[in-house]
Structures are given as structure tokens and as C-alpha cells.
Design an enzyme around this catalytic site. Structure first.
Site, short mmCIF file in Angstrom:
data_model
loop_
_atom_site.label_atom_id
_atom_site.label_comp_id
_atom_site.label_asym_id
_atom_site.label_seq_id
_atom_site.Cartn_x
_atom_site.Cartn_y
_atom_site.Cartn_z
CD GLU A 337 -2.62 -1.62 2.34
OE1 GLU A 337 -2.19 -1.14 3.40
OE2 GLU A 337 -3.51 -2.48 2.30
CG ASP A 361 -3.24 -4.48 8.29
OD1 ASP A 361 -2.46 -3.67 7.75
OD2 ASP A 361 -4.40 -4.68 7.89
CG HIS A 528 0.54 -0.92 7.63
ND1 HIS A 528 0.55 -0.14 6.49
CD2 HIS A 528 -0.52 -1.77 7.47
CE1 HIS A 528 -0.43 -0.50 5.69
NE2 HIS A 528 -1.10 -1.49 6.27
#
Length: 591
Positions: A337, A361, A528
Site C-alpha cells: 500500500e 497490519d 501497520h
């Protein structure tokens, strides 16, 4: 393409310049300290790429300005990025110190009684402090005899910690972060901050639209022979997991093959964009063959790419791992991401340890009560106070299954130069490749799925940027946890069982953010985090101090904290010192 040389460590033996007996009596001892330091570093430390670290020793001992300048000329010509000054005696403080403000520097003053090495150390550090050029102090706990050439354990620990962190600083300088795409789903870490990279890390940011990846795939700007090799390797090594999609979203065999092919091509093209590929030059694609000199990268993916093309899970997982169809090799650093700040934490961990990193995550805190309510079973052992579920959509390094083994036969993640083919194969065998869930990834893809073995020491880290303050670093040492299978299956199914999982139990201190496991989760600064093998928080703290990034949260024992000596002048509370010193000196590469 010319290979960019690796940074070296310069060793500066300094000496009392008085002739007629003083200097002459110290030459051999002083130079032997330099040689011993170089030998230790060369034996114990490697670059993240696996290459042996090179040390450059000044041609002569340094007694004053002239010899100091000669040493600097030699270092400048040999890409010295870190310096260690060593001495067993009194020397002339400000006349002999390393004055390069960008280069991490340490001084080892020999703890002996015959000559006052400690006095020089204190005088030189005072000069560094007064001139605003922080340096690290190394001084043995116990007195040594003048003819003792050994390096005490406490001195060795500081020398190696300083060298690891200093090399990380030098290795990042002048490199780039490759931002493929832009902001992913509003994630702040993917709002790539050029000033942070330039001012604190000495890096550039190369921004490339995801259409460049599309162009390279569509126009065959890659090594076609390598693609066939990658497909054959995947056919041999990939074990596919259950397709959990509804029937209308399941793909047929030909469609799945196309998804696999594009996923592997994404890995190849992102790699080529990072580091270049001379094969492209052979095809007449000279510009594309150069790459972007990237030491780390990020891929936006969601949603502008993944709504119509295969997701980045396979590409990211393989690039972040220590092996692929080309065999065992240095892992890349590619952030899911395009979370550049998590990418920087990955980069720190890789540079300090040489190992692959787990991007995840920080998904769920499971209290003991909640686990028992849901599963009917109680947490125990390392997990007794609760656990954090670290999980992301299949982009974590496959090394994270921890099927590699240390010298005692315990599960671990090793630097690539220590990994055997059998261990790489075991990591692949422990991984399932699950068809991406359509609701998340309309363009398909394969997510890697594995479970990290329990009882493995890890350090979880994260960089955040705070407006008005700048970057801060979070550190949480702890362990992976193995849950009973039935318990794991129940908890895992509540999130997404097609993704890799690490159950993490941080080490608690009973205070502040480490009061309990809930507090760790509650104080984490973003969605994260990164897992680096081992309890290496102390190395992260030293590196952060070099870069002037304050540490806002850690559970490292105070005795292991190693920062420049000038930090002690910024107050009596050790963490407040860090904030005040970082603010006082500002980022290493002030812009």
C-alpha cells in the site's frame, strides 16, 4: 552499469604527538588497537547484501592537524561512511577529531592506567559537544593492562552496535525510495514525505505512476526467458490454498494462469525499476535498464490497480523474501500500500540485521478473556497476558514462517548468506497461495498464507511523522506465539484465513505503553508495523539517534541504550534527553 561501491568504516588511531620518547612508545599499541578494531568488525559484521565490511585504517597515527587532514583525504577517496577513533593515551582533543558532520563517529578510549586514554576520550567528546558534532563514547568497564590486546565484551558490544547502525546510515545515504503509485486508501504513510527522506535519511524519492508498471508488462519490458523460469519455479513450488470466493467470482484454470503470470511479472518489473537490469539494455531498452537506484520501494495497489489487475501480494511477498526462482539472494524492501513509513522501518531492520522483514497490519488485540469467551480455551505461556494478531493480505516475507533454524535448532529468520536451499524450500512448503478474495481484490491475485512458528524473538517497529515534531520511532520487543490449532483456527477465521498470521506477545514492563498488551496496541501509532528477527531494539535506538529520530515508545533495557555522549547534557531523564537532543541538533541532513 557501474556498481555503486559499498560504504567502508574508517579507523583513526590517534596518539600523543610529543616526540623524544612519548609518541615512539605508543605507536605500536595505538596502531594495534586500530587493527584489532578492524579485525573485529570484519569478522562479525556484513553488509545487508552479504558482502564483507571493509575497514580503512589511517596510514599513520594521528597526532594533530596535518595527520588528521591526511587521514581525511584517504577516507574521502575510499568511500568511508563511518569512523571509529581509537587511542590508549592522551592526545590533543579538537586537533585530532573527525569533523565531518554527516558521518557517524565513535571514540574508543582504552581503559588503562599507564596512559590516560579516558582523559583524551573525555576531552575529545567535550570538543564534539561544543562544536555540535555528536559522537559515541566507548570506554571499557574494567581497567586493562597496557599490553592487553584483547577487546573486552562490553567494548565489543558497543563497537559492533555502533558499526551496524553507522553502516545503515551510510548505506541509505544517496539512495532512493521508489514510490509506485500514490496514496492508498487514505493511508497516511503512503503520503510520501520527500522532506523526511531527504533531511533525515539522505535519500531521494522517485515517484512513478502505476501506469509505468502496466507499460512494462504490456510492452514486454522484461526478460522473457526469466519469466518462463519464474513460471516453472512457481509450478514446482507453489501449493495453492482453498478458493473461498463465491462461485460467480471463481476463475477458471486459464484465468488463474494469467493471474499467476502477471503476478510474477509484477515482481520482476518492480525489481527492475528498483535496481535496474542489464538484460533490458541488451534488448535496446537502455533507459529502463538503469532502474531508479532504489534501496526500498512501495506499491500503492489498492484500489486504482487492484480493482482491475491482480494485487501486489505475490510480487511483494516474493520480493521481500530471501529467495525466488533465481535462488537465495538478498531480500528487497517493498512496502504494501506504498506505506513509505513502514517501508523505512523495514529498511532499518534489513540494514541492521541483513534479514527479510515481516510487513503486517497491527490488526487485533485479543485479551485472555476474549479468547476464552470465543474459543473456550485459555491463553498460556508467552500468550497468557493477551496477544496481538499481526496479519496482512499476503505480502509478508515467506521467511516469516520461521522454517529456518539457528545453531541450536530453534526456528528463526536468517540473513540470506546463512540460508540453505532446504530452509528456503521449507518456507515455500509452509506457504499456501490462496486466490484473492474478490470483495477486496476485484482484479484477483494470490495471497500467501503461512503461520509463524512460536517462541521466536522479534522486534516490532514503526516510524510515524508528527506535525510540528517530525519523525518518531516505536519499538516493541516480544515473541511470536504458537496457539493450539483449534484456537488458532477459530481466531484466524474471524479475520481472513487466506493471509499470513503472526501471533505476537510483547514483553511487558508494567509501565506506560508496556503496562499490558492492550496498552501496546493502544499506543501503536499507525495501522501497520514491521517484525524484525531478534531482540534488536537497542540497535534501532542507536540508529535513530544517529539520524536524530526520537524514540517515543520502547521496552529495551536501559543498560542497552546507546546514544551519543552529548545526549547526557540534555537533561536527566533518558527519553527526554532523546527528544531534546534530536530537536537541538535537527535532522542529520538538514534541509
Amino acid at each position: 552499469m557501474k556498481k555503486i561501491s559499498l560504504p567502508k568504516i574508517g579507523i583513526r588511531p590517534v596518539i600523543d604527538g610529543r616526540r623524544m620518547g612519548v609518541r615512539e612508545s605508543l605507536e605500536e599499541q595505538t596502531m594495534n588497537m586500530a587493527k584489532a578494531t578492524a579485525a573485529l568488525i570484519t569478522e562479525k559484521i556484513r553488509h545487508a547484501c552479504g558482502a564483507q565490511v571493509e575497514c580503512v585504517i589511517a596510514d599513520t597515527c594521528i597526532a594533530g592537524m596535518a595527520e588528521s587532514a591526511a587521514c581525511e583525504e584517504k577516507f574521502s577517496s575510499q568511500n568511508v561512511g563511518v569512523t571509529i577513533t581509537v587511542t590508549p593515551c592522551w592526545c590533543y582533543g579538537s586537533e585530532t577529531i573527525d569533523m565531518d558532520p554527516m558521518r557517524p563517529k565513535a571514540i574508543w578510549g582504552f581503559n588503562g592506567t599507564e596512559r590516560p586514554g579516558a582523559v583524551y576520550l573525555a576531552a575529545a567528546l567535550a570538543a564534539h559537544s561544543q562544536k555540535g558534532i555528536p559522537a559515541f563514547s566507548i570506554y571499557g568497564h574494567d581497567v586493562q593492562d597496557a599490553d592487553d590486546t584483547s577487546i573486552p565484551a562490553d567494548v565489543e558490544e558497543k563497537l559492533l552496535r555502533f558499526a551496524r547502525a553507522g553502516l545503515a546510515v551510510a548505506s541509505m545515504k544517496g539512495k532512493s525510495y521508489l514510490s509506485v503509485g500514490g496514496v492508498s486508501m487514505g493511508i497516511a504513510g503512503s503520503i510520501v514525505d520527500h522532506n523526511f527522506f531527504e533531511s533525515w535519511l539522505g535519500m531521494k524519492v522517485q515517484a512513478v505512476d502505476m501506469t509505468e508498471l502496466r507499460r512494462r508488462i504490456d510492452q514486454k519490458i522484461y526478460d522473457e526467458a526469466e519469466l518462463e523460469m519464474a513460471l516453472a519455479w512457481a509450478d514446482k513450488n507453489f501449493r495453492y490454498g482453498e478458493d473461498q470466493n463465491a462461485s460467480q467470482y471463481k476463475r477458471n484454470e486459464a484465468q488463474n494462469r494469467a493471474v499467476l503470470k502477471e503476478s510474477l511479472l509484477m515482481a520482476m518489473c518492480i525489481r527492475d525499476m528498483m535496481q535496474g537490469n542489464k538484460t533490458l539494455a541488451d534488448k535496446g531498452l537502455v533507459e529502463e535498464s538503469l532502474g531508479y537506484n532504489a534501496i526500498a520501494a512501495g506499491f500503492q495497489g489498492q484500489r486504482h490497480w487492484t480493482d482491475q489487475y491482480p494485487n501486489g501480494d505475490t510480487a511483494e511477498a516474493l520480493l521481500n523474501s530471501s529467495f525466488d526462482w533465481n535462488g537465495i539472494r538478498e531480500p528487497f524492501v517493498v512496502a504494501t500500500e506504498n506505506d513509505s513509513l513502514n517501508g523505512v522501518a523495514m529498511l532499518f531492520g534489513h540494514q541492521l540485521t541483513g534479514t527479510a522483514q515481516i510487513f503486517a497490519d497491527v490488526r487485533t488485540y485479543w485479551s485472555p478473556e476474549a479468547v476464552e469467551r470465543v474459543t473456550g480455551q485459555a491463553l498460556s505461556g508467552l500468550a497468557e497476558h493477551g496477544i496481538i494478531h499481526l496479519i496482512n493480505s499476503g505480502s509478508a516475507a515467506l521467511d516469516g514462517a520461521c522454517k529456518q533454524r539457528d545453531s541450536e535448532g530453534k526456528p528463526t529468520m536468517k540473513p540470506h548468506w546463512e540460508i540453505s536451499q532446504q530452509e528456503a524450500d521449507a518456507c515455500l512448503a509452509a506457504t499456501e497461495w490462496c486466490p484473492a478474495i474478490h470483495e477486496y481484490f476485484r482484479g484477483g491475485g494470490y495471497s500467501s498464507r503461512f503461520l509463524t512458528e512460536g517462541g521466536v524473538p522479534f522486534t516490532m517497529t514503526r516510524v510515524n511523522i508528527i506535525k510540528g515534531l517530525g519523525p518518531v520511532l516505536q519499538i516493541a520487543e516480544g515473541w511470536s506465539v504458537e496457539l493450539p490449532k483449534a484456537m488458532h483456527d477459530q481466531l484466524d477465521a474471524r479475520t481472513n484465513s487466506t493471509w499470513p498470521t503472526t501471533w505476537f506477545a510483547p514483553r511487558l514492563t508494567g509501565k506506560g505503553p508496556f503496562t499490558d498488551v492492550y496498552s501496546v496496541m493502544a499506543n501503536w501509532g499507525a495501522n501497520h508495523g514491521v517484525l524484525t528477527i531478534g531482540h534488536v531494539g537497542a540497535d534501532f535506538i542507536t540508529l535513530a539517534a544517529m539520524l536524530r529520530i526520537p524514540v517515543c515508545m520502547h521496552n529495551v533495557e536501559e543498560a542497552k541504550i546507546y546514544r551519543p555522549s552529548a545526549w547526557a547534557a540534555h537533561g536527566m531523564d533518558i527519553e527526554g534527553q532523546d527528544y531534546r537532543a534530536c530537536q537541538n541538533y535537527g535532522p542529520l541532513y538538514k534541509r
